[in-house]
Enzyme design. Sequence first.
Site, PDB file in Angstrom:
ATOM      1  N   GLY A   8       0.849  -1.188   0.000  1.00 61.71           N
ATOM      2  CA  GLY A   8       0.000   0.000   0.000  1.00 61.71           C
ATOM      3  C   GLY A   8       0.882   1.233   0.000  1.00 61.71           C
ATOM      4  N   ASN A  98      -5.074   3.334  11.099  1.00 59.82           N
ATOM      5  CA  ASN A  98      -5.835   3.924  12.193  1.00 59.82           C
ATOM      6  C   ASN A  98      -6.734   2.885  12.845  1.00 59.82           C
ATOM      7  OD1 ASN A  98      -5.165   6.611  12.819  1.00 59.82           O
ATOM      8  ND2 ASN A  98      -5.941   7.289  10.841  1.00 59.82           N
ATOM      9  N   LYS A 175      -5.569   8.213  20.291  1.00 63.56           N
ATOM     10  CA  LYS A 175      -5.677   8.594  18.870  1.00 63.56           C
ATOM     11  C   LYS A 175      -7.104   8.355  18.376  1.00 63.56           C
ATOM     12  CE  LYS A 175      -3.844   9.479  14.692  1.00 63.56           C
ATOM     13  NZ  LYS A 175      -3.224   8.638  13.695  1.00 63.56           N
ATOM     14  N   ASN A 179      -9.853  10.748  16.582  1.00 64.40           N
ATOM     15  CA  ASN A 179     -10.400  10.440  15.258  1.00 64.40           C
ATOM     16  C   ASN A 179     -11.928  10.300  15.211  1.00 64.40           C
ATOM     17  OD1 ASN A 179      -8.026  10.560  13.834  1.00 64.40           O
ATOM     18  ND2 ASN A 179      -7.577   8.388  14.000  1.00 64.40           N
TER      19      ASN A 179
HETATM   20  N1  LIG Z   1      -2.884  10.097   5.427  1.00 64.96           N
HETATM   21  C1  LIG Z   1      -2.646  10.415   6.696  1.00 64.96           C
HETATM   22  O1  LIG Z   1      -2.270  11.560   6.992  1.00 64.96           O
HETATM   23  C2  LIG Z   1      -2.802   9.377   7.792  1.00 64.96           C
HETATM   24  C3  LIG Z   1      -2.354   9.724   9.072  1.00 64.96           C
HETATM   25  C4  LIG Z   1      -2.424   8.782  10.072  1.00 64.96           C
HETATM   26  C5  LIG Z   1      -2.927   7.522   9.803  1.00 64.96           C
HETATM   27  N2  LIG Z   1      -3.382   7.195   8.561  1.00 64.96           N
HETATM   28  C6  LIG Z   1      -3.900   5.845   8.334  1.00 64.96           C
HETATM   29  O2  LIG Z   1      -2.957   5.130   7.526  1.00 64.96           O
HETATM   30  C7  LIG Z   1      -3.645   4.170   6.715  1.00 64.96           C
HETATM   31  C8  LIG Z   1      -3.294   4.418   5.259  1.00 64.96           C
HETATM   32  O3  LIG Z   1      -3.840   5.687   4.894  1.00 64.96           O
HETATM   33  P1  LIG Z   1      -3.387   6.519   3.609  1.00 64.96           P
HETATM   34  O4  LIG Z   1      -3.847   7.902   3.845  1.00 64.96           O
HETATM   35  O5  LIG Z   1      -1.965   6.276   3.302  1.00 64.96           O
HETATM   36  O6  LIG Z   1      -4.291   5.832   2.481  1.00 64.96           O
HETATM   37  P2  LIG Z   1      -4.141   5.950   0.893  1.00 64.96           P
HETATM   38  O7  LIG Z   1      -3.409   7.198   0.543  1.00 64.96           O
HETATM   39  O8  LIG Z   1      -5.495   5.689   0.325  1.00 64.96           O
HETATM   40  O9  LIG Z   1      -3.180   4.736   0.531  1.00 64.96           O
HETATM   41  C9  LIG Z   1      -3.582   3.393   0.627  1.00 64.96           C
HETATM   42  C10 LIG Z   1      -2.899   2.671  -0.508  1.00 64.96           C
HETATM   43  O10 LIG Z   1      -3.142   1.270  -0.376  1.00 64.96           O
HETATM   44  C11 LIG Z   1      -3.252   0.763  -1.676  1.00 64.96           C
HETATM   45  N3  LIG Z   1      -3.844  -0.579  -1.647  1.00 64.96           N
HETATM   46  C12 LIG Z   1      -5.093  -0.953  -1.297  1.00 64.96           C
HETATM   47  N4  LIG Z   1      -5.235  -2.290  -1.398  1.00 64.96           N
HETATM   48  C13 LIG Z   1      -4.039  -2.763  -1.809  1.00 64.96           C
HETATM   49  C14 LIG Z   1      -3.557  -4.057  -2.106  1.00 64.96           C
HETATM   50  N5  LIG Z   1      -4.327  -5.143  -1.964  1.00 64.96           N
HETATM   51  N6  LIG Z   1      -2.276  -4.203  -2.525  1.00 64.96           N
HETATM   52  C15 LIG Z   1      -1.468  -3.116  -2.659  1.00 64.96           C
HETATM   53  N7  LIG Z   1      -1.866  -1.852  -2.401  1.00 64.96           N
HETATM   54  C16 LIG Z   1      -3.141  -1.684  -1.983  1.00 64.96           C
HETATM   55  C17 LIG Z   1      -4.069   1.797  -2.416  1.00 64.96           C
HETATM   56  O11 LIG Z   1      -3.924   1.573  -3.781  1.00 64.96           O
HETATM   57  P3  LIG Z   1      -4.636   2.454  -4.925  1.00 64.96           P
HETATM   58  O12 LIG Z   1      -3.689   3.600  -5.133  1.00 64.96           O
HETATM   59  O13 LIG Z   1      -4.688   1.507  -6.073  1.00 64.96           O
HETATM   60  O14 LIG Z   1      -5.975   2.864  -4.392  1.00 64.96           O
HETATM   61  C18 LIG Z   1      -3.417   3.074  -1.889  1.00 64.96           C
HETATM   62  O15 LIG Z   1      -2.304   3.424  -2.697  1.00 64.96           O
HETATM   63  C19 LIG Z   1      -5.148   4.361   7.027  1.00 64.96           C
HETATM   64  O16 LIG Z   1      -5.580   3.443   8.008  1.00 64.96           O
HETATM   65  C20 LIG Z   1      -5.210   5.790   7.572  1.00 64.96           C
HETATM   66  O17 LIG Z   1      -6.321   6.012   8.426  1.00 64.96           O
HETATM   67  C21 LIG Z   1      -3.321   8.106   7.547  1.00 64.96           C
END
Ligand SMILES: NC(=O)c1ccc[n+]([C@@H]2O[C@H](COP(=O)([O-])OP(=O)(O)OC[C@H]3O[C@@H](n4cnc5c(N)ncnc54)[C@H](OP(=O)(O)O)[C@@H]3O)[C@@H](O)[C@H]2O)c1
Length: 293
Positions: A8, A98, A175, A179
């Site tokens: 991911g 999260n 956290k 959230n």
């Molecule tokens: N963003 C923040 O600031 C933040 C802060 C703290 C915590 N978090 C937490 O961190 C986690 C990730 O969040 P994010 O913001 O990074 O999400 P994101 O930007 O949507 O990234 C998730 C990635 O996972 C990929 N993915 C999904 N299924 C997959 C699979 N089977 N194989 C390979 N890749 C796959 C998606 O691919 P596609 O590109 O093809 O959709 C996407 O690139 C979440 O639980 C979020 O709540 C995020």
Amino acid sequence: MARIAIVGVGAIGGALAALLSTTGKHKLTLCTRRPLPELVVQTPDGEVRVNARNWTSPAQGAPVDWVIVATKTYDAESTAAWFPGLCITGAPVAIVQNGVEHRERFTAWVRPQRLLPVVIDCPVERKSNGVVQLRGTALLNVEDSPFGRSFLDLFAGSAAQCVPTDDFQSAVWWKLCVNVVGALNALTLQPVSVLWQEPMTSVARGLVTECAAVARAEGAQLSNTIADEIINLYRCHPADSINSLLADRLAGRRMESDARNGAVVRKGLKHGIPTPLNQMAVALLENAGRKPA
Ligand SMILES: NC(=O)c1ccc[n+]([C@@H]2O[C@H](COP(=O)([O-])OP(=O)(O)OC[C@H]3O[C@@H](n4cnc5c(N)ncnc54)[C@H](OP(=O)(O)O)[C@@H]3O)[C@@H](O)[C@H]2O)c1
């Protein structure tokens, strides 16, 4: 040197890849659903071009020393398809997501002792496929154990702030208390400033109070003034800031409401603690925008 696979590579996966890359020590593999010809991460210290190989199918998976999961919580099943190849020699799996159910989410595929929950605070967003902007410091919080410390050691020499804690349960629930409030922004389609006026402040306080009651039943140590602390925290955010639930809803993406407010409801049921506000938030978010049957 460790062989590390990140499953991911969106905002968080991209930020972690850049941090690991700057240590200059590891062999990185980025596991994605679509090809990622390059990964460029803009950081406050300049641009990082991540040197890594890219696999787009679990069938390509070969053993590594660590797997880091940075997919959304609702993608657990497709994420797990990577484990047989990557973990065939027993690699531990760090779950950077999260919510509070990191281990429950993946125990169907990996033994709980091989799973490491990670809490991350990281101001980051994905600008496009392969371009990520990291606006500040990534803070990584894990249980203070040999397992947790060996994960944090991977980041030694990077700009990540690593915090092993002897009370991870409190950290992860704190956290979540922050959230759960985000549901109100996603429901009203308004940025953080909507929380600053009554009656929204009271409802936000109610969501946190329910979450904190459940957290304490789960063993977290949270202060009696946690609702005020969190409301004050939101008052310090820029008025137009948007949390990830709202960003996902605005972009027409699925939301992580089940892993957030839904987790409070599930754990509340287990302890006989009523959580009507969180239950309503989940029901409304799950039906927001859904066409009538
Ligand atoms: N963003 C923040 O600031 C933040 C802060 C703290 C915590 N978090 C937490 O961190 C986690 C990730 O969040 P994010 O913001 O990074 O999400 P994101 O930007 O949507 O990234 C998730 C990635 O996972 C990929 N993915 C999904 N299924 C997959 C699979 N089977 N194989 C390979 N890749 C796959 C998606 O691919 P596609 O590109 O093809 O959709 C996407 O690139 C979440 O639980 C979020 O709540 C995020």
